[in-house]
Scaffold this active site. Structure first.
Site, mmCIF file in Angstrom:
data_model
loop_
_atom_site.group_PDB
_atom_site.id
_atom_site.type_symbol
_atom_site.label_atom_id
_atom_site.label_comp_id
_atom_site.label_asym_id
_atom_site.label_seq_id
_atom_site.Cartn_x
_atom_site.Cartn_y
_atom_site.Cartn_z
ATOM 1 N N LYS A 62 0.851 -1.209 0.000
ATOM 2 C CA LYS A 62 0.000 0.000 0.000
ATOM 3 C C LYS A 62 0.879 1.249 0.000
ATOM 4 O O LYS A 62 0.723 2.147 0.837
ATOM 5 C CB LYS A 62 -0.954 -0.002 1.184
ATOM 6 C CG LYS A 62 -1.839 -1.229 1.264
ATOM 7 C CD LYS A 62 -3.279 -0.935 1.021
ATOM 8 C CE LYS A 62 -4.153 -2.170 0.923
ATOM 9 N NZ LYS A 62 -3.770 -3.371 1.647
ATOM 10 N N GLY A 173 -17.876 -10.677 1.408
ATOM 11 C CA GLY A 173 -18.113 -10.751 -0.041
ATOM 12 C C GLY A 173 -18.161 -12.182 -0.545
ATOM 13 O O GLY A 173 -17.669 -13.106 0.119
HETATM 14 O O1 3DU Z 1 -10.119 -10.264 4.559
HETATM 15 P P1 3DU Z 1 -9.063 -11.273 4.175
HETATM 16 O O2 3DU Z 1 -8.491 -12.026 5.319
HETATM 17 O O3 3DU Z 1 -9.538 -12.148 3.038
HETATM 18 O O4 3DU Z 1 -7.794 -10.444 3.603
HETATM 19 C C1 3DU Z 1 -7.904 -9.465 2.621
HETATM 20 C C2 3DU Z 1 -6.542 -8.987 2.196
HETATM 21 O O5 3DU Z 1 -6.685 -7.968 1.208
HETATM 22 C C3 3DU Z 1 -5.695 -8.393 3.292
HETATM 23 O O6 3DU Z 1 -4.338 -8.699 2.986
HETATM 24 C C4 3DU Z 1 -5.920 -6.909 3.183
HETATM 25 O O7 3DU Z 1 -4.814 -6.175 3.628
HETATM 26 C C5 3DU Z 1 -6.115 -6.741 1.690
HETATM 27 N N1 3DU Z 1 -6.980 -5.633 1.297
HETATM 28 C C6 3DU Z 1 -8.261 -5.523 1.744
HETATM 29 O O8 3DU Z 1 -8.724 -6.376 2.515
HETATM 30 C C7 3DU Z 1 -9.052 -4.440 1.326
HETATM 31 C C8 3DU Z 1 -8.592 -3.523 0.460
HETATM 32 O O9 3DU Z 1 -9.384 -2.540 0.050
HETATM 33 C C9 3DU Z 1 -7.303 -3.661 -0.007
HETATM 34 C C10 3DU Z 1 -6.527 -4.734 0.424
#
Ligand code: 3DU
Length: 213
Positions: A62, A173
């Site tokens: 980021k 989602g």
């Molecule tokens: O929610 P999860 O555990 O499936 O992880 C989502 C990943 O995507 C995590 O690494 C987070 O830093 C990244 N991410 C978002 O969740 C949302 C965004 O808008 C951008 C990146």
């Protein structure tokens, strides 16, 4: 990165052993590994090289700084074997272009973020961020699987650029909805690495992605 399963693993674990175990279990079902600060800070930057031997690696740092600092960060990631990086766009076109130049175009720009707070500041400017990604020569954008209608709207702005989409599973989602709305890849972390059977969870998501195609 080969567009096969259309899943990018978000490997947000904090030990090398866990990272290796999960990647071994899911490597047949994902097209790339996304590495973020938790894993790099816990294990050191050489984890980028190590993971790149298994799959393409996207460094999700980021990146959000002045052009010169952005360039230095991207050079460090790419020299360790990253295939692409993720940067923020709110820093302006010169900062994004510095990333694009240093990564030879392999940059995804964050637009509207997928979490509830993403509506506060990123959603109102997401269309502009997508336009900027396109004009700066980025490879694609990051758009929210938690709001598939926004994926569809952003697709209209960026045309043929790629969309990678986080927010599937733990954030609420659905994989098939995101793909149907126009995402090229879904990004999935906890729904895979926290599952009792990460390989089985990744396979189920790969099957669901096919439903959305
Ligand atoms: O929610 P999860 O555990 O499936 O992880 C989502 C990943 O995507 C995590 O690494 C987070 O830093 C990244 N991410 C978002 O969740 C949302 C965004 O808008 C951008 C990146």
């Amino acid at each position: 990165m080969q567009k096969k399963n259309r899943i990018i693993l978000a490997l947000d674990v904090t030990s090398r052993a866990d990272a290796m175990r999960i990647v071994e279990a899911v490597k047949g079902y994902v097209d790339a590994i996304k590495i973020n600060w938790p894993l790099v800070l816990a294990t050191g930057p050489d984890i980028i090289r190590e993971m790149s031997r298994v799959k393409d690696v996207i460094c999700d740092f980021k990146i959000a700084d002045i052009p010169n600092t952005n360039k230095l960060i991207v050079e460090q990631a790419m020299s360790r074997g990253a295939s692409a990086v993720i940067c923020h766009g709110f820093t302006g076109d010169d900062s994004v272009k510095a990333c694009v130049d240093a990564a030879k175009g392999q940059v995804f720009v964050v637009t509207e973020m997928s979490h509830p707070g993403g509506k506060q500041f990123t959603a109102p400017v997401a269309d502009k961020l997508a336009t900027l990604a396109k004009s700066a020569g980025a490879r694609g954008i990051v758009a929210p699987a938690t709001r598939p209608e926004r994926i569809a709207a952003l697709r209209k702005i960026i045309g043929g650029l790629e969309i990678i989409s986080p927010g599937v599973g733990a954030q609420g989602g659905k994989a098939s909805d995101a793909i149907r709305a126009g995402a090229d890849y879904i990004i999935v972390g906890r729904a895979i690495y926290d599952a009792p059977d990460p390989g089985g969870a990744a396979k189920a998501l790969a099957d669901e992605v096919k439903e959305g195609m």
